[in-house]
Design an enzyme around this catalytic site. Structure first.
Site, mmCIF file in Angstrom:
data_model
loop_
_atom_site.group_PDB
_atom_site.id
_atom_site.type_symbol
_atom_site.label_atom_id
_atom_site.label_comp_id
_atom_site.label_asym_id
_atom_site.label_seq_id
_atom_site.Cartn_x
_atom_site.Cartn_y
_atom_site.Cartn_z
ATOM 1 N N GLY A 45 0.829 -1.161 -0.153
ATOM 2 C CA GLY A 45 -0.080 -0.155 -0.295
ATOM 3 C C GLY A 45 0.973 1.169 0.019
ATOM 4 O O GLY A 45 2.060 1.342 0.628
ATOM 5 N N CYS A 98 5.732 -0.065 7.693
ATOM 6 C CA CYS A 98 5.370 1.120 6.821
ATOM 7 C C CYS A 98 6.683 1.519 5.958
ATOM 8 O O CYS A 98 7.658 1.723 6.516
ATOM 9 C CB CYS A 98 4.955 2.165 7.610
ATOM 10 S SG CYS A 98 4.218 3.757 6.727
ATOM 11 N N LEU A 99 6.541 1.891 4.867
ATOM 12 C CA LEU A 99 7.521 2.483 4.009
ATOM 13 C C LEU A 99 8.156 3.855 4.641
ATOM 14 O O LEU A 99 9.491 4.036 4.366
ATOM 15 C CB LEU A 99 6.915 2.497 2.408
ATOM 16 C CG LEU A 99 6.784 1.347 1.879
ATOM 17 C CD1 LEU A 99 6.175 1.624 0.506
ATOM 18 C CD2 LEU A 99 7.667 0.371 1.737
ATOM 19 N N HIS A 140 -4.733 1.044 7.242
ATOM 20 C CA HIS A 140 -3.408 1.605 7.474
ATOM 21 C C HIS A 140 -3.266 2.835 6.537
ATOM 22 O O HIS A 140 -2.605 3.882 6.842
ATOM 23 C CB HIS A 140 -2.377 0.331 7.379
ATOM 24 C CG HIS A 140 -0.844 0.890 7.301
ATOM 25 N ND1 HIS A 140 -0.055 0.571 8.175
ATOM 26 C CD2 HIS A 140 -0.056 1.443 6.442
ATOM 27 C CE1 HIS A 140 1.168 0.908 8.049
ATOM 28 N NE2 HIS A 140 1.074 1.628 6.973
ATOM 29 N N GLU A 141 -3.470 2.467 5.257
ATOM 30 C CA GLU A 141 -3.476 3.523 4.108
ATOM 31 C C GLU A 141 -4.118 4.775 4.453
ATOM 32 O O GLU A 141 -4.014 6.000 4.390
ATOM 33 C CB GLU A 141 -3.353 3.021 2.927
ATOM 34 C CG GLU A 141 -2.693 2.156 2.307
ATOM 35 C CD GLU A 141 -1.017 2.309 2.423
ATOM 36 O OE1 GLU A 141 -0.529 3.649 2.519
ATOM 37 O OE2 GLU A 141 -0.226 1.449 3.158
ATOM 38 N N HIS A 144 -2.990 7.407 6.739
ATOM 39 C CA HIS A 144 -2.038 8.260 6.206
ATOM 40 C C HIS A 144 -2.863 9.407 5.863
ATOM 41 O O HIS A 144 -2.183 10.495 5.726
ATOM 42 C CB HIS A 144 -1.161 7.759 5.056
ATOM 43 C CG HIS A 144 -0.118 6.863 5.483
ATOM 44 N ND1 HIS A 144 1.065 7.378 6.220
ATOM 45 C CD2 HIS A 144 0.053 5.540 5.354
ATOM 46 C CE1 HIS A 144 1.823 6.264 6.386
ATOM 47 N NE2 HIS A 144 1.348 5.252 5.979
#
Length: 183
Positions: A45, A98-99, A140-141, A144
Site C-alpha cells: 500500500g 510502513c514504507l 493503514h493507508e 496516512h
C-alpha cells in the site's frame, strides 16, 4: 516513474490530506507512479502523503499475499477521496510495517471489517465492505490521509520504547532499499 518516499519526521505525513477533483493534473500518471513506487519498495500500500502530496489518494496491492490469503488475489486498486464510514468486527492484532518507517514493525490492533466510500481512478463512486487483511491494509493507508502513522496506534509503553528509533529515522539514521527523504 518511481517517486521518493517521505519518512518519519516529514511534516506532510502529519497533515490531513485534501480531497481532489476529477481534473486533478495527470491523475492517471500519478496513480501509475504510485503503483510502481509501491512495487519497487516491496510495499502492499502507498498513500499520496508518503510521496509528498497531501491529497486523499492511496493505492493497494494485496496480490503478493494471495498465496497465504486467496481473498487478496485481485485486491489491487486506487482509492480516491476515501471515507471510512464504519469500522466493525472483532479487533485483531497484527504486526505492521510502513514504507515511511523503514525497518520498524509493531503489533497494531484494528477492527477486522470496514465500510468505505471512495472514487476509483475513473472517478466512479463506490461503497464497499472489506474484511480481514484487505480491511487492515485499507485502514493503514487511510490513516496516512488523516496524518496518522501506525506507531500512533500502539500502546503508550510501546510508544515510549519506540521514541529513540523514531528520532533516529527523523535524523536520517535508517536503511532502506528504496529512495527516501525527510522534508
Amino acid at each position: 516513474m518511481i517517486r521518493t518516499v517521505y519518512v518519519y519526521g516529514s511534516p506532510v505525513l502529519r497533515k490531513v490530506a485534501q480531497n481532489i477533483t476529477p481534473d486533478y493534473p495527470q491523475l492517471d500518471a500519478l496513480i501509475a507512479d504510485m503503483f510502481e513506487t509501491m512495487e519497487q519498495s516491496d510495499g502492499i500500500g502507498l498513500a499520496a502523503p508518503q510521496i509528498g502530496l497531501s491529497i486523499r489518494l492511496f493505492v493497494v496491492d494485496g496480490t503478493p499475499l494471495a498465496d497465504d490469503d486467496p481473498t487478496l488475489k485481485d485486491f489491487r486498486k486506487a482509492f480516491i477521496n476515501a471515507q471510512i464510514t464504519e469500522r466493525f468486527g472483532e479487533k485483531v492484532i497484527y504486526n505492521e510495517g510502513c514504507l515511511s518507517l523503514p525497518g520498524l514493525h509493531e503489533d497494531v490492533e484494528r477492527e477486522s471489517k470496514v465500510r468505505i466510500r471512495y472514487h476509483d481512478e475513473k472517478f466512479v463512486e463506490h461503497e464497499e465492505v472489506y474484511e480481514g487483511m484487505a480491511a487492515r491494509i485499507i485502514q493503514h493507508e487511510y490513516d496516512h490521509l488523516d496524518g496518522i502513522l501506525f506507531t500512533d496506534r500502539v500502546s503508550p509503553i510501546r510508544k515510549q520504547l519506540l521514541r529513540s528509533k523514531l528520532n533516529a529515522i527523523a535524523k536520517g539514521k535508517y536503511s532502506a532499499s528504496y529512495k527516501c527523504r525527510i522534508g
